[in-house]
Design a protein around this motif. Structure first.
Motif, PDB file in Angstrom:
ATOM      1  N   ASN A 133       0.827  -1.208   0.000  1.00 34.00           N
ATOM      2  CA  ASN A 133       0.000   0.000   0.000  1.00 34.00           C
ATOM      3  C   ASN A 133       0.858   1.253   0.000  1.00 34.00           C
ATOM      4  OD1 ASN A 133      -1.642  -2.223   1.505  1.00 34.00           O
ATOM      5  ND2 ASN A 133      -3.153  -0.760   0.785  1.00 34.00           N
ATOM      6  N   ALA A 134       0.517   2.155  -0.933  1.00 31.11           N
ATOM      7  CA  ALA A 134       1.174   3.460  -0.951  1.00 31.11           C
ATOM      8  C   ALA A 134       0.571   4.351   0.116  1.00 31.11           C
ATOM      9  CB  ALA A 134       1.007   4.107  -2.325  1.00 31.11           C
ATOM     10  N   TYR A 135       1.388   5.220   0.670  1.00 28.17           N
ATOM     11  CA  TYR A 135       0.924   6.186   1.665  1.00 28.17           C
ATOM     12  C   TYR A 135       0.472   7.447   0.930  1.00 28.17           C
ATOM     13  CZ  TYR A 135       2.945   3.409   5.483  1.00 28.17           C
ATOM     14  OH  TYR A 135       3.244   2.417   6.391  1.00 28.17           O
ATOM     15  N   LEU A 136      -0.857   7.625   0.818  1.00 31.10           N
ATOM     16  CA  LEU A 136      -1.414   8.771   0.122  1.00 31.10           C
ATOM     17  C   LEU A 136      -1.458   9.988   1.037  1.00 31.10           C
ATOM     18  CD1 LEU A 136      -4.451   7.033  -1.650  1.00 31.10           C
ATOM     19  CD2 LEU A 136      -2.103   7.314  -2.505  1.00 31.10           C
ATOM     20  N   GLY A 137      -1.629  11.148   0.433  1.00 31.75           N
ATOM     21  CA  GLY A 137      -1.752  12.390   1.189  1.00 31.75           C
ATOM     22  C   GLY A 137      -3.201  12.766   1.439  1.00 31.75           C
ATOM     23  N   GLY A 138      -3.422  14.023   1.782  1.00 34.60           N
ATOM     24  CA  GLY A 138      -4.742  14.470   2.174  1.00 34.60           C
ATOM     25  C   GLY A 138      -5.588  15.062   1.055  1.00 34.60           C
ATOM     26  N   ALA A 139      -5.046  15.135  -0.177  1.00 29.15           N
ATOM     27  CA  ALA A 139      -5.780  15.803  -1.250  1.00 29.15           C
ATOM     28  C   ALA A 139      -7.077  15.080  -1.602  1.00 29.15           C
ATOM     29  CB  ALA A 139      -4.891  15.935  -2.490  1.00 29.15           C
ATOM     30  N   GLY A 140      -7.077  13.751  -1.558  1.00 27.26           N
ATOM     31  CA  GLY A 140      -8.300  13.012  -1.841  1.00 27.26           C
ATOM     32  C   GLY A 140      -9.360  13.241  -0.782  1.00 27.26           C
ATOM     33  N   ILE A 141      -8.939  13.336   0.470  1.00 28.78           N
ATOM     34  CA  ILE A 141      -9.876  13.640   1.558  1.00 28.78           C
ATOM     35  C   ILE A 141     -10.503  15.015   1.335  1.00 28.78           C
ATOM     36  CG2 ILE A 141     -10.040  14.105   4.038  1.00 28.78           C
ATOM     37  CD1 ILE A 141      -7.718  12.086   4.403  1.00 28.78           C
ATOM     38  N   ALA A 142      -9.667  16.004   0.989  1.00 30.87           N
ATOM     39  CA  ALA A 142     -10.185  17.356   0.746  1.00 30.87           C
ATOM     40  C   ALA A 142     -11.198  17.350  -0.383  1.00 30.87           C
ATOM     41  CB  ALA A 142      -9.024  18.299   0.429  1.00 30.87           C
ATOM     42  N   ALA A 143     -10.932  16.578  -1.436  1.00 30.86           N
ATOM     43  CA  ALA A 143     -11.861  16.524  -2.570  1.00 30.86           C
ATOM     44  C   ALA A 143     -13.209  15.953  -2.151  1.00 30.86           C
ATOM     45  CB  ALA A 143     -11.252  15.690  -3.697  1.00 30.86           C
ATOM     46  N   CYS A 144     -13.197  14.927  -1.315  1.00 31.96           N
ATOM     47  CA  CYS A 144     -14.448  14.327  -0.840  1.00 31.96           C
ATOM     48  C   CYS A 144     -15.243  15.312   0.020  1.00 31.96           C
ATOM     49  CB  CYS A 144     -14.150  13.059  -0.044  1.00 31.96           C
ATOM     50  SG  CYS A 144     -13.500  11.689  -1.029  1.00 31.96           S
ATOM     51  N   LEU A 145     -14.541  16.048   0.883  1.00 35.52           N
ATOM     52  CA  LEU A 145     -15.227  17.025   1.733  1.00 35.52           C
ATOM     53  C   LEU A 145     -15.786  18.177   0.906  1.00 35.52           C
ATOM     54  CD1 LEU A 145     -12.709  17.057   4.713  1.00 35.52           C
ATOM     55  CD2 LEU A 145     -15.033  16.112   4.736  1.00 35.52           C
ATOM     56  N   ARG A 146     -15.044  18.596  -0.106  1.00 32.49           N
ATOM     57  CA  ARG A 146     -15.567  19.670  -0.976  1.00 32.49           C
ATOM     58  C   ARG A 146     -16.833  19.235  -1.694  1.00 32.49           C
ATOM     59  NH1 ARG A 146      -9.795  20.259  -2.625  1.00 32.49           N
ATOM     60  NH2 ARG A 146      -8.964  22.033  -1.432  1.00 32.49           N
ATOM     61  N   ALA A 147     -16.953  17.933  -1.936  1.00 35.11           N
ATOM     62  CA  ALA A 147     -18.140  17.415  -2.618  1.00 35.11           C
ATOM     63  C   ALA A 147     -19.295  17.187  -1.662  1.00 35.11           C
ATOM     64  CB  ALA A 147     -17.782  16.116  -3.341  1.00 35.11           C
ATOM     65  N   GLY A 148     -19.126  17.549  -0.389  1.00 37.95           N
ATOM     66  CA  GLY A 148     -20.227  17.470   0.565  1.00 37.95           C
ATOM     67  C   GLY A 148     -20.292  16.212   1.395  1.00 37.95           C
ATOM     68  N   ALA A 149     -19.233  15.422   1.426  1.00 40.57           N
ATOM     69  CA  ALA A 149     -19.265  14.177   2.201  1.00 40.57           C
ATOM     70  C   ALA A 149     -19.344  14.475   3.695  1.00 40.57           C
ATOM     71  CB  ALA A 149     -18.027  13.342   1.896  1.00 40.57           C
ATOM     72  N   ASP A 150     -20.202  13.729   4.377  1.00 41.40           N
ATOM     73  CA  ASP A 150     -20.276  13.787   5.838  1.00 41.40           C
ATOM     74  C   ASP A 150     -19.307  12.796   6.482  1.00 41.40           C
ATOM     75  OD1 ASP A 150     -22.554  15.665   6.030  1.00 41.40           O
ATOM     76  OD2 ASP A 150     -23.656  14.011   5.108  1.00 41.40           O
ATOM     77  N   VAL A 151     -19.048  11.710   5.783  1.00 40.08           N
ATOM     78  CA  VAL A 151     -18.118  10.685   6.247  1.00 40.08           C
ATOM     79  C   VAL A 151     -17.158  10.386   5.106  1.00 40.08           C
ATOM     80  CG1 VAL A 151     -17.828   8.351   7.165  1.00 40.08           C
ATOM     81  CG2 VAL A 151     -19.878   9.678   7.754  1.00 40.08           C
ATOM     82  N   VAL A 152     -15.862  10.417   5.400  1.00 40.92           N
ATOM     83  CA  VAL A 152     -14.843  10.082   4.410  1.00 40.92           C
ATOM     84  C   VAL A 152     -14.025   8.917   4.949  1.00 40.92           C
ATOM     85  CG1 VAL A 152     -12.864  10.877   3.054  1.00 40.92           C
ATOM     86  CG2 VAL A 152     -14.716  12.472   3.632  1.00 40.92           C
ATOM     87  N   VAL A 153     -13.982   7.851   4.164  1.00 44.25           N
ATOM     88  CA  VAL A 153     -13.240   6.639   4.525  1.00 44.25           C
ATOM     89  C   VAL A 153     -12.039   6.528   3.596  1.00 44.25           C
ATOM     90  CG1 VAL A 153     -13.328   4.127   4.632  1.00 44.25           C
ATOM     91  CG2 VAL A 153     -15.320   5.478   5.328  1.00 44.25           C
ATOM     92  N   THR A 154     -10.888   6.264   4.156  1.00 42.39           N
ATOM     93  CA  THR A 154      -9.702   6.070   3.323  1.00 42.39           C
ATOM     94  C   THR A 154      -9.090   4.702   3.599  1.00 42.39           C
ATOM     95  OG1 THR A 154      -7.942   6.818   4.827  1.00 42.39           O
ATOM     96  CG2 THR A 154      -9.218   8.519   3.696  1.00 42.39           C
ATOM     97  N   GLY A 155      -8.183   4.341   2.697  1.00 42.49           N
ATOM     98  CA  GLY A 155      -7.295   3.225   2.948  1.00 42.49           C
ATOM     99  C   GLY A 155      -6.024   3.779   3.567  1.00 42.49           C
TER     100      GLY A 155
END
Length: 587
Positions: A133-155
């Motif tokens: 598994n690659a260690y991803l950063g926070g940009a994907g989380i930010a994108a999900c929150l900008r789209a209105g997510a109440d819950v964001v799950v990552t790997g």
């Protein structure tokens, strides 16, 4: 979004197995905008990998789903968004389970997840890899929150990304806002291990009420600075010392590279900001590397162990007898390790305190060579060995053990993807390419293994410095705190002091040479010393001391958690004026 108020972001989990009621504690204890949970570690990935082998629908932290069963509605009522890496190896699976839970309970929340870290093609190149598994950063989380997510799950994301991602969303930071991102990464690193920031596992625990430490939160400001605190009325403490300890935990060097930014730990400044409040400021950031770390776990082989209890007199002779009696049975295993722990006391008032422990550990690629037949051979000595023969547990079958290694891949080869609440798949580009880095003010001082026989334990006597005055031989822990941890097969020990006088002495005294004398087990290993003046801290990296990592259980303390406390217990000559501080004034 410029001019926004600070982001209040909390943590409710530092590992897979943390307090189940922490989510409710954080949701009811005070206002929050975002609640995070960190569930992943190197050992956790191995555990989840084995779960996935049994059931492809698993591979995520099941306890998080249990926590949401009681608290999803509460989070929605209070307007708190949830961001967690509990998705592990199957973030899509956990996101789906949360949607089912929301539908079942009638809680109208939108759920998104981040994927792309699971590098199956990469794993296939490693043959027997269980996870990669690659260690991803926070940009994907930010994108999900900008789209209105109440819950964001990552790997697998970096632990600090659980804070830097929401901060980038809250303040609408650009990918090249390096100083701001670095400040959020530092705040995230403080929060990621939960109560370790509020007095848990703290060298000076006796100075605070840490029976039940509260979980930490950060108030992150638009410039990237932050205040670390906790909800009012919760246990533990937030002090410059507790924050320093966590900043030093599992970090190697002045630069802390990550997928979004490289944070300069040598620029971090701490100051009290009120009761249980510590301000973090001054953090500088640099562009991230153009590669991502990849953590790989595999089954390394099979192991077994027997612990013999040796009581009373002639401890060394009893241990030698057991070794001789089992010599023939131990010819086949690839690795045989004996460790005698002298936990016994002379003229002891209880049987337990009169006893030492002799530990036998065997490892091999074949379970048959280290299975029950081998441990049974040990038990067959019960009436034919040393007086008082007994063991701590009955013989058992061979158990698989894991191996963790790390590598890197170009960031452009990792399909970092945000899966938004409506199902849209958004590819997240890597951070802008890095530029040449400026030199750190205090370069690390690497030290190769000592070519000569190290000095005997307990003989660390550095030359006194100007103005030291009279000295007393005492434990280092009388003046210094420490925290240690693991990164694969390496360990780090961060050591810090509170006063400028103590810092001048520590920096001059605790060289890599003295460090090796104090901890003789490091004598044959590379040791690197990093200097962090603003924190009055030294950070030592010991390469290879943990063997193949925590899952391989190479050492008595497989994660190196107590190495720092061992160092603090070692004696050296300390200036008397540093030992005279009144009780309760330490870090």
């Amino acid at each position: 979004m410029t001019g926004r108020r600070p982001l209040r972001i909390g943590n409710a989990s530092g590992f897979y197995g943390d307090r189940l009621d922490a989510v409710r504690e954080m949701l009811t204890g005070g206002p929050l905008d975002v609640l995070t949970g960190d569930y992943l570690a190197e050992l956790t990935m191995l555990i989840l990998g084995r779960d996935r082998l049994k059931n492809p629908d698993l591979g995520y932290a099941k306890t998080f789903l249990r926590q949401l069963e009681e608290n999803l509605g509460l989070a929605h009522e209070r307007g708190v968004r949830i961001v967690t890496n509990a998705g592990g190896l199957n973030p899509a699976g956990l996101a789906g389970a949360i949607r089912e839970l929301a539908a079942k309970t009638g809680v109208p929340v939108s759920v998104a997840h981040v994927e792309g870290d699971d590098l199956t093609p990469y794993a296939s190149r490693h043959g027997d890899a269980l996870t990669a598994n690659a260690y991803l950063g926070g940009a994907g989380i930010a994108a999900c929150l900008r789209a209105g997510a109440d819950v964001v799950v990552t790997g697998r994301v970096t632990d600090a990304a659980l804070v830097s991602g929401p901060a980038a969303w809250w303040f609408d930071w650009a990918p090249d806002d390096h100083d701001r991102l670095a400040g959020a990464v530092v705040a995230g690193h403080v929060l990621e291990c939960g109560t370790q920031a509020t007095g848990g596992n703290y060298s000076f625990f006796a100075r605070h009420d840490v029976v039940r430490p509260g979980f930490p939160l950060a108030e992150v400001f638009e410039d990237g600075s932050s205040v670390i605190t906790k909800h009012p009325g919760t246990g533990g403490a937030v002090t410059p010392g507790t924050v320093t300890a966590q900043l030093l935990y599992e970090t190697h060097g002045a630069r802390y590279p990550g997928p979004d930014v490289t944070a300069r730990l040598d620029t971090v400044r701490l100051e009290p900001a009120g009761p249980d409040r510590v301000r973090i400021s001054g953090v500088l950031g640099e562009p991230p590397p153009d590669t991502l770390k990849v953590g790989v776990t595999r089954i390394g082989g099979w192991r077994n162990e027997v612990v013999f209890v040796l009581t009373g007199l002639d401890i060394e002779e009893k241990a030698a007898l057991v070794r001789a009696q089992l010599a023939d049975a131990l010819r086949e295993p690839a690795v045989v390790e004996w460790t005698l722990s002298r936990t016994d006391h002379e003229d002891a008032p209880t049987q337990e305190t009169a006893s030492a422990l002799l530990r036998l550990v065997v490892r091999d690629a074949s379970p048959d060579r280290v299975g029950r037949s081998l441990t049974s051979a040990a038990i067959e000595l019960a009436l034919a060995s040393y007086p008082g023969f007994h063991v701590t547990a009955p013989p058992g079958p061979a158990q698989p053990y894991g191996v963790f290694t790390s590598d890197s891949v170009p960031a452009t080869e990792v399909p970092h993807t945000a899966v938004l609440p409506d199902g849209t798949r958004m590819r997240v580009p890597p951070a802008p390419p890095s530029a040449p880095s400026a030199p750190t003010p205090s370069a690390p001082t690497p030290s190769a293994p000592a070519p000569a026989t190290p000095a005997p334990a307990g003989t660390a006597t550095p030359e006194p410095g100007v103005g030291d005055g009279p000295t007393t031989r005492a434990p280092l822990g009388r003046v210094a705190g420490a925290r240690s941890g693991d990164k694969g097969g390496d360990a780090n020990i961060g050591v810090w002091v509170e006063s400028d006088d103590a810092w001048a002495w520590l920096r001059r005294t605790l060289t890599t040479e003295v460090f090796r004398v104090l901890l003789p087990e490091t004598a044959d290993l590379p040791v690197t010393r990093h200097v962090l003046p603003h924190l009055r801290a030294l950070n030592f990296t010991i390469t290879g001391i943990l063997g193949d990592g925590v899952a391989a259980a190479h050492r008595f303390d497989p994660q190196g958690k107590a190495l720092g406390e061992w160092l603090r217990a070692r004696h050296l000559d300390i200036p008397d004026h540093l030992l005279s501080a009144p009780e309760g004034t330490g870090p």
